[in-house]
Write an enzyme that holds these catalytic residues in place. Structure first.
Site, PDB file in Angstrom:
ATOM      1  N   LYS A 106       6.099  -5.878  27.605  1.00 18.90           N
ATOM      2  CA  LYS A 106       4.730  -6.183  27.145  1.00 18.90           C
ATOM      3  C   LYS A 106       4.244  -7.415  27.880  1.00 18.90           C
ATOM      4  O   LYS A 106       5.048  -8.253  28.305  1.00 18.90           O
ATOM      5  CB  LYS A 106       4.713  -6.459  25.632  1.00 18.90           C
ATOM      6  CG  LYS A 106       3.361  -6.216  24.997  1.00 18.90           C
ATOM      7  CD  LYS A 106       3.152  -4.737  24.754  1.00 18.90           C
ATOM      8  CE  LYS A 106       1.806  -4.423  24.174  1.00 18.90           C
ATOM      9  NZ  LYS A 106       1.715  -2.998  23.819  1.00 18.90           N
ATOM     10  N   GLY A 219     -10.576   0.822  11.778  1.00 15.10           N
ATOM     11  CA  GLY A 219     -10.686   0.552  13.220  1.00 15.10           C
ATOM     12  C   GLY A 219     -11.552   1.597  13.888  1.00 15.10           C
ATOM     13  O   GLY A 219     -11.490   2.793  13.553  1.00 15.10           O
ATOM     14  N   GLY A 221     -11.989   1.476  17.519  1.00 15.13           N
ATOM     15  CA  GLY A 221     -11.789   1.259  18.954  1.00 15.13           C
ATOM     16  C   GLY A 221     -11.185   2.517  19.555  1.00 15.13           C
ATOM     17  O   GLY A 221     -11.440   3.627  19.081  1.00 15.13           O
ATOM     18  N   ASN A 222     -10.389   2.354  20.603  1.00 18.60           N
ATOM     19  CA  ASN A 222      -9.803   3.520  21.279  1.00 18.60           C
ATOM     20  C   ASN A 222      -9.005   4.371  20.287  1.00 18.60           C
ATOM     21  O   ASN A 222      -9.225   5.576  20.161  1.00 18.60           O
ATOM     22  CB  ASN A 222      -8.923   3.044  22.450  1.00 18.60           C
ATOM     23  CG  ASN A 222      -8.267   4.218  23.171  1.00 18.60           C
ATOM     24  OD1 ASN A 222      -7.439   4.920  22.610  1.00 18.60           O
ATOM     25  ND2 ASN A 222      -8.644   4.435  24.412  1.00 18.60           N
ATOM     26  N   ALA A 223      -8.097   3.732  19.551  1.00 18.89           N
ATOM     27  CA  ALA A 223      -7.241   4.483  18.636  1.00 18.89           C
ATOM     28  C   ALA A 223      -8.058   5.054  17.463  1.00 18.89           C
ATOM     29  O   ALA A 223      -7.988   6.249  17.164  1.00 18.89           O
ATOM     30  CB  ALA A 223      -6.115   3.585  18.130  1.00 18.89           C
ATOM     31  N   GLY A 224      -8.839   4.220  16.795  1.00 22.12           N
ATOM     32  CA  GLY A 224      -9.555   4.620  15.578  1.00 22.12           C
ATOM     33  C   GLY A 224     -10.662   5.628  15.825  1.00 22.12           C
ATOM     34  O   GLY A 224     -10.801   6.614  15.091  1.00 22.12           O
TER      35      GLY A 224
HETATM   36  P1  NAD Z   1      -9.526  -1.661  20.383  1.00 21.68           P
HETATM   37  O1  NAD Z   1      -9.702  -3.064  20.812  1.00 21.68           O
HETATM   38  O2  NAD Z   1     -10.143  -0.571  21.209  1.00 21.68           O
HETATM   39  O3  NAD Z   1     -10.080  -1.463  18.881  1.00 21.68           O
HETATM   40  C1  NAD Z   1      -9.689  -2.265  17.828  1.00 21.68           C
HETATM   41  C2  NAD Z   1     -10.562  -1.954  16.619  1.00 21.68           C
HETATM   42  O4  NAD Z   1     -10.096  -2.718  15.522  1.00 21.68           O
HETATM   43  C3  NAD Z   1     -12.039  -2.308  16.795  1.00 21.68           C
HETATM   44  O5  NAD Z   1     -12.818  -1.318  16.192  1.00 21.68           O
HETATM   45  C4  NAD Z   1     -12.178  -3.603  16.007  1.00 21.68           C
HETATM   46  O6  NAD Z   1     -13.474  -3.798  15.501  1.00 21.68           O
HETATM   47  C5  NAD Z   1     -11.188  -3.367  14.891  1.00 21.68           C
HETATM   48  N1  NAD Z   1     -10.735  -4.597  14.255  1.00 21.68           N
HETATM   49  C6  NAD Z   1     -10.440  -5.776  14.842  1.00 21.68           C
HETATM   50  N2  NAD Z   1     -10.099  -6.679  13.911  1.00 21.68           N
HETATM   51  C7  NAD Z   1     -10.174  -6.065  12.710  1.00 21.68           C
HETATM   52  C8  NAD Z   1      -9.962  -6.456  11.367  1.00 21.68           C
HETATM   53  N3  NAD Z   1      -9.617  -7.705  11.079  1.00 21.68           N
HETATM   54  N4  NAD Z   1     -10.119  -5.527  10.409  1.00 21.68           N
HETATM   55  C9  NAD Z   1     -10.494  -4.268  10.712  1.00 21.68           C
HETATM   56  N5  NAD Z   1     -10.729  -3.847  11.939  1.00 21.68           N
HETATM   57  C10 NAD Z   1     -10.582  -4.724  12.931  1.00 21.68           C
HETATM   58  O7  NAD Z   1      -7.964  -1.458  20.251  1.00 21.68           O
HETATM   59  P2  NAD Z   1      -7.173  -0.069  20.238  1.00 21.68           P
HETATM   60  O8  NAD Z   1      -6.726   0.249  21.616  1.00 21.68           O
HETATM   61  O9  NAD Z   1      -7.926   0.933  19.436  1.00 21.68           O
HETATM   62  O10 NAD Z   1      -5.864  -0.534  19.438  1.00 21.68           O
HETATM   63  C11 NAD Z   1      -5.834  -0.571  18.014  1.00 21.68           C
HETATM   64  C12 NAD Z   1      -4.390  -0.641  17.570  1.00 21.68           C
HETATM   65  O11 NAD Z   1      -3.691   0.494  18.078  1.00 21.68           O
HETATM   66  C13 NAD Z   1      -3.624  -1.873  18.090  1.00 21.68           C
HETATM   67  O12 NAD Z   1      -2.671  -2.239  17.132  1.00 21.68           O
HETATM   68  C14 NAD Z   1      -2.952  -1.331  19.337  1.00 21.68           C
HETATM   69  O13 NAD Z   1      -1.798  -2.107  19.697  1.00 21.68           O
HETATM   70  C15 NAD Z   1      -2.581   0.059  18.835  1.00 21.68           C
HETATM   71  N6  NAD Z   1      -2.301   0.983  19.933  1.00 21.68           N
HETATM   72  C16 NAD Z   1      -3.273   1.371  20.789  1.00 21.68           C
HETATM   73  C17 NAD Z   1      -2.954   2.232  21.832  1.00 21.68           C
HETATM   74  C18 NAD Z   1      -4.015   2.734  22.784  1.00 21.68           C
HETATM   75  O14 NAD Z   1      -3.688   3.580  23.620  1.00 21.68           O
HETATM   76  N7  NAD Z   1      -5.258   2.295  22.669  1.00 21.68           N
HETATM   77  C19 NAD Z   1      -1.632   2.666  21.989  1.00 21.68           C
HETATM   78  C20 NAD Z   1      -0.662   2.264  21.078  1.00 21.68           C
HETATM   79  C21 NAD Z   1      -1.015   1.415  20.048  1.00 21.68           C
END
Ligand code: NAD
Length: 424
Positions: A106, A219, A221-224
């Site tokens: 990481k 959430g 973002g990408n995942a949500g």
């Molecule tokens: P992202 O930055 O695209 O989205 C994050 C989301 O979380 C945003 O909608 C943001 O508004 C929200 N958020 C931030 N702080 C918050 C809070 N205090 N309460 C509620 N919502 C909040 O990130 P992502 O890529 O979607 O990643 C989200 C999680 O998934 C992380 O833990 C990341 O490590 C994990 N993850 C992502 C991937 C990937 O491929 N994107 C892969 C494995 C794990």
């Protein structure tokens, strides 16, 4: 940060618990408790305003017994070495559970990209690549990918800089690249898609009909956001609540994507979503809704000892990394909520990265159908193995959580590789 919420301490506690259950060799345990390589770099970057700013950056290669390190790079103002160490440990278990030929790694940089222009983000990304060089990065050494506040464009800049240093066209030195630079079809939504395949299997096991189930997602973002769209598209499921960092929205009739995007674009948050029955909710309220499936897909430490007792779902899919603390895991287990661990549920992201790397290394490129069907098979196998391990312990009279079952599989594979290599 409160000591009980220190992510690396949590990662070590989880490993210790698994080691005890599986009676792990003490020498193997000692190797696996700490990262094997930790780089802390202070990188000077000439900014567009002409001044030089120094950024503290990290890259951790936790364990490479089963292959090159693999893991994302975060650009975050609150980045810390302990967070990067924890995430690199979880990557080790994730790659091992998915049975792909990588160790765990990481990276992170302490920076606030919201206050930086694109030119400065590019300069920082290139400087980070130069700091690693071709001795601490490469398809057979350490393969980064995007993570929080980094994206395919940043991967492209890092790769370009890497190629300038190595003088080799090694596309597999980084994953999550744009498709123009041999990124993979299907990679973008692979984290959430993998999570959806796990959801399908778990729902089947719990005899929940995903078409009739209600879902809440934390959430956007990408995942949500992809968890939301795929729950609807792939399973016809009803997402009744979603949130972002400002707050959330609940509508018992289900939520509409265009309206969510509009609320986010116009007012800055999904909480401003408008419909007849829509109700603003806080992130805390979202986690405690009476829904069938809860998907935390935002940040860590959301379900803790103080609120786990109020969680009401039947299935909890940890799509974010570390959303449930160890104490909360125990409470959910006692409440008979099926809480599936992050390094199983979100492993679709790294499995997708692995497929990108395989295509780069072989030069043979696949279409999305091939990618999705391989992903489905692989993550379904991880789910089945995890459930089988939990059952095997139950048969011996020992009740363990799905997280511990997954840990036992992952740690055992790494320990066996270390043993075969003569490390202990
Ligand atoms: P992202 O930055 O695209 O989205 C994050 C989301 O979380 C945003 O909608 C943001 O508004 C929200 N958020 C931030 N702080 C918050 C809070 N205090 N309460 C509620 N919502 C909040 O990130 P992502 O890529 O979607 O990643 C989200 C999680 O998934 C992380 O833990 C990341 O490590 C994990 N993850 C992502 C991937 C990937 O491929 N994107 C892969 C494995 C794990």
């Amino acid at each position: 940060m409160a000591e009980e919420l220190n992510p690396f301490k949590i990662a070590q506690e989880q490993l210790d618990e698994a080691a005890e259950i599986m009676k792990l060799d003490k020498q193997a345990h000692a190797i696996l408790r700490e990262p094997m390589h930790t780089l802390v770099m202070n990188i000077p970057v000439r900014m567009s305003n002409g001044k030089t700013q120094v950024f503290t950056a990290f890259r951790v290669r936790y364990n490479e017994a089963r292959g090159p390190a693999k893991g994302g790079i975060r650009f975050h103002p609150q980045e810390s070495l302990d967070t990067v160490k924890a995430l690199s440990a979880w990557m080790t278990w994730k790659c091992s559970l998915a049975d792909i030929p990588f160790g765990g790694g990481k990276g992170g940089v302490i920076c606030d990209t919201k206050k930086m222009n694109d030119k400065d983000i590019e300069s920082l990304s290139r400087a980070y690549a130069r700091a690693l060089g071709d001795s601490d990065m490469g398809p057979e050494i350490d393969v980064p990918a995007p993570d929080v506040y980094t994206n395919p464009q940043i991967m492209a800049w890092i790769l370009d800089e890497y190629m300038n240093i190595s003088r080799k066209k090694e596309w597999g030195a980084i994953t999550g690249k744009p498709v123009e630079l041999w990124g993979s079809a299907g990679r973008t939504d692979s984290t959430a898609r993998g999570g959806m395949y796990v959801m399908r299997e778990a729902a089947r096991m719990l005899k929940l009909n995903p078409k009739r189930a209600t879902i809440a997602v934390q959430g956007f973002g990408n995942a949500g956001r992809y968890a939301y769209t795929l729950s609807k598209e792939v399973f016809g499921a009803k997402v009744v609540a979603i949130s972002d960092s400002e707050g959330g929205v609940y509508d018992p009739d289900g939520l509409d994507l265009d309206k969510l995007d509009e609320a986010k674009k116009k007012s800055g948050s999904v909480m401003y979503y408008k419909s007849k029955k829509a109700k603003k909710i806080t992130n805390e309220e979202l986690l405690e809704l009476k829904v069938d499936i809860l998907i935390p897909a935002a940040i860590e430490n959301q379900i803790r000892a103080d609120n786990a007792g109020r969680v009401q779902c039947k299935l909890l899919l940890e799509l974010a990394n570390g959303p449930v603390t160890p104490e909360a895991t125990k409470i959910l287990f006692e409440k008979k909520i099926l809480d599936l661990p992050d390094f199983l549920v979100n492993s679709g992201g790294v499995i997708g990265s692995y497929y990108e790397w395989v295509q780069n290394q072989s030069g043979d490129y696949w279409d999305t159908e091939v990618f999705y069907s391989k992903l489905d098979k692989k993550i379904t196998q991880s789910f089945n193995e995890t459930m089988a391990m939990q059952k095997a312990y139950a048969a011996k009279g020992q009740k363990i959580t799905p997280r511990m079952a997954a840990y036992i599989i992952a740690v055992d594979r790494v320990a066996k590789a270390m043993k075969a290599r003569g490390w202990y």
